[in-house]
Design an enzyme around this catalytic site. Structure first.
Site, short mmCIF file in Angstrom:
data_model
loop_
_atom_site.label_atom_id
_atom_site.label_comp_id
_atom_site.label_asym_id
_atom_site.label_seq_id
_atom_site.Cartn_x
_atom_site.Cartn_y
_atom_site.Cartn_z
N ASN A 1 0.80 -1.21 0.00
CA ASN A 1 0.00 0.00 0.00
C ASN A 1 0.84 1.27 0.00
OD1 ASN A 1 0.36 -1.40 2.62
ND2 ASN A 1 -0.38 0.52 3.47
N CYS B 1 2.02 10.32 11.45
CA CYS B 1 1.95 11.75 11.75
C CYS B 1 2.01 12.01 13.25
CB CYS B 1 0.66 12.33 11.17
SG CYS B 1 0.62 14.13 11.20
N THR C 1 -24.26 -11.42 13.67
CA THR C 1 -25.20 -11.28 12.56
C THR C 1 -24.53 -10.54 11.40
OG1 THR C 1 -27.00 -11.21 14.14
CG2 THR C 1 -27.46 -10.35 11.93
C1 LIG Z 1 -6.22 -0.76 3.80
C2 LIG Z 1 -5.37 -1.97 4.01
C3 LIG Z 1 -5.63 -2.87 5.07
C4 LIG Z 1 -6.71 -2.62 6.09
O1 LIG Z 1 -7.97 -2.75 5.53
P1 LIG Z 1 -9.25 -2.15 6.34
O2 LIG Z 1 -10.41 -2.66 5.56
O3 LIG Z 1 -9.10 -0.67 6.27
O4 LIG Z 1 -9.17 -2.70 7.70
C5 LIG Z 1 -4.83 -3.98 5.18
N1 LIG Z 1 -3.84 -4.23 4.32
C6 LIG Z 1 -3.57 -3.40 3.29
C7 LIG Z 1 -2.46 -3.74 2.35
C8 LIG Z 1 -4.32 -2.25 3.11
O5 LIG Z 1 -4.03 -1.42 2.09
#
Ligand SMILES: *Cc1c(COP(=O)(O)O)cnc(C)c1O
Length: 382
Positions: free
Chosen positions: A152, A326, A238
């Site tokens: 990411n 940050c 649920t």
């Molecule tokens: C955004 C992200 C997550 C977390 O996903 P959420 O649905 O926000 O909990 C985990 N791993 C990667 C690589 C991500 O980009």
């Protein structure tokens, strides 16, 4: 304001939103109820499960729905590690410093609180996990390895099928966090060869607060939410029917429209990378130059306060992101950027630009015309 932060989250696709709406009011039943309200909700969940399975090329009963990508990562790691140790005593977990905290902090907790042992796999200069380091690290006491599909922060794509093959040959479980990858890469679990794969809805134009975990048939997990028998007794509670319906539709659209979406963002990304490296002194691309997500550009700038740069970009009308956590007063460079070997004077100046459905060539132009001046300004303020 121009949004250039699609890796953080995406707006919901209107087609997805429309499909979710009936499940808030008219079809509000509890999927576990016997009556017709319940049946209708259950049918919606089961067709969503089949839709997801069709994209992943797996069986519907190999998919469980969760509350987010982080939960899927938590269940995969903790659930599989505990089950493996119970069954046959394995206690080693292999992962990498480039992982999302949902994986790395879970692995660290398993080490600190549950008595597992943790080994960090080696990375190449672009932040990809080296298959040879997995081959070297596995031993007869290894429970599982977890390596993300695409990063990411730096966009680098890992050689998942190669890694999964090594895992399989050594009889260890292999999990991949595909939360960031699923918007643009093929998530066919047969081709990838993984045992466990995490997905999250809001990274591909689905709703926030819903995710899924692929669990290969025969893979044992200890559930982390106990209670009712929902989701094959692996995840009590649920089900969130409208969100699950939205998740499946968004994933299905991502798969159908993958080619067009890549064709839209990739030239824009390449223009950003080309012009930033050309026009800004002391700028480096982070992550792999080619083998990276098609919507993802990430950089480090020497002697730049990344958080200040983000604030100036925000004032100028651009929403971007950095790697550094940050912390006011005492900024710390991100572990991902640091693990690539950048010194502090580079690592603190990271910037991530991620494109998506509403990005245009005009946005990119305005952005690359503005950025050099802001980088210069931040350097002067130092
Ligand atoms: C955004 C992200 C997550 C977390 O996903 P959420 O649905 O926000 O909990 C985990 N791993 C990667 C690589 C991500 O980009």
């Amino acid at each position: 304001m121009i949004y250039l932060d699609y890796a953080a989250t995406t707006p919901i696709d209107p087609r997805v939103f429309d499909m979710m709406l009936p499940y808030f009011r008219e079809s509000f039943g509890n999927p576990s109820s016997i009556h017709r309200y319940g049946q209708k909700a259950e049918t919606a969940i089961e067709s969503a499960r089949e839709k997801v399975a069709a994209v992943l090329h797996c069986r519907a009963d190999e998919i469980i729905f969760t509350s987010c990508g982080s939960e899927s990562d938590n269940l995969a790691l903790r659930g599989a590690a505990l089950a493996r140790r119970n069954a046959s005593g394995e206690k080693w977990i292999l992962t990498a410093h480039t992982e999302h905290h949902a994986v790395s902090k879970t692995a660290i907790q398993l080490e600190k609180e549950y008595g597992f042992q943790l080994e960090w796999l080696d990375l190449d200069e672009f932040g990809a996990v080296m298959p040879v380091s997995l081959s070297k690290a596995v031993c007869k006491d290894t429970a599982l390895a977890s390596v993300m599909y695409a990063n990411n922060e730096i966009g680098t794509i890992n050689p998942i099928s190669e890694l999964a093959e090594i895992a399989k040959a050594n009889n260890i479980l292999f999990h991949t966090d595909a939360v960031q990858a699923a918007a643009y890469l093929d998530v066919n679990v047969e081709k990838l060869g993984v045992d466990l794969m995490s997905l999250g809805g809001h990274k591909f134009y689905g709703p926030k607060g819903v995710g899924a975990l692929y669990i290969r048939k025969g893979t044992k997990l200890i559930p982390h939410l106990t209670g009712g028998g929902q989701e094959f007794s692996l995840r009590a509670g649920t089900q969130n029917v409208p969100y699950i319906v939205g998740f499946a539709e968004a994933l299905s659209l991502a798969s159908e429209e993958r080619g067009q979406r890549i064709a839209h963002v990739k030239p824009l990304r390449d223009q950003i990378i080309g012009r930033v490296l050309e026009e800004i002194p002391d700028a480096l691309l982070t992550g792999h130059p080619e083998n990276r997500l098609p919507n993802h550009a990430s950089f480090v700038f020497k002697d730049v306060d990344g958080n200040l740069l983000l604030q100036l970009l925000d004032s100028a009308g651009f929403a971007c992101s950095s790697g550094s956590a940050c912390k006011t007063g005492n900024p710390e460079p991100s572990e991902v950027i640091t693990s690539l070997g950048y010194s502090r004077d580079w690592a603190l100046g990271s910037l991530r630009i991620t494109l998506g459905v509403d990005s245009t060539p005009e946005h990119v132009d305005m952005f690359v015309n503005t950025l050099p001046g802001l980088v210069e300004k931040v350097r002067e303020l130092k």
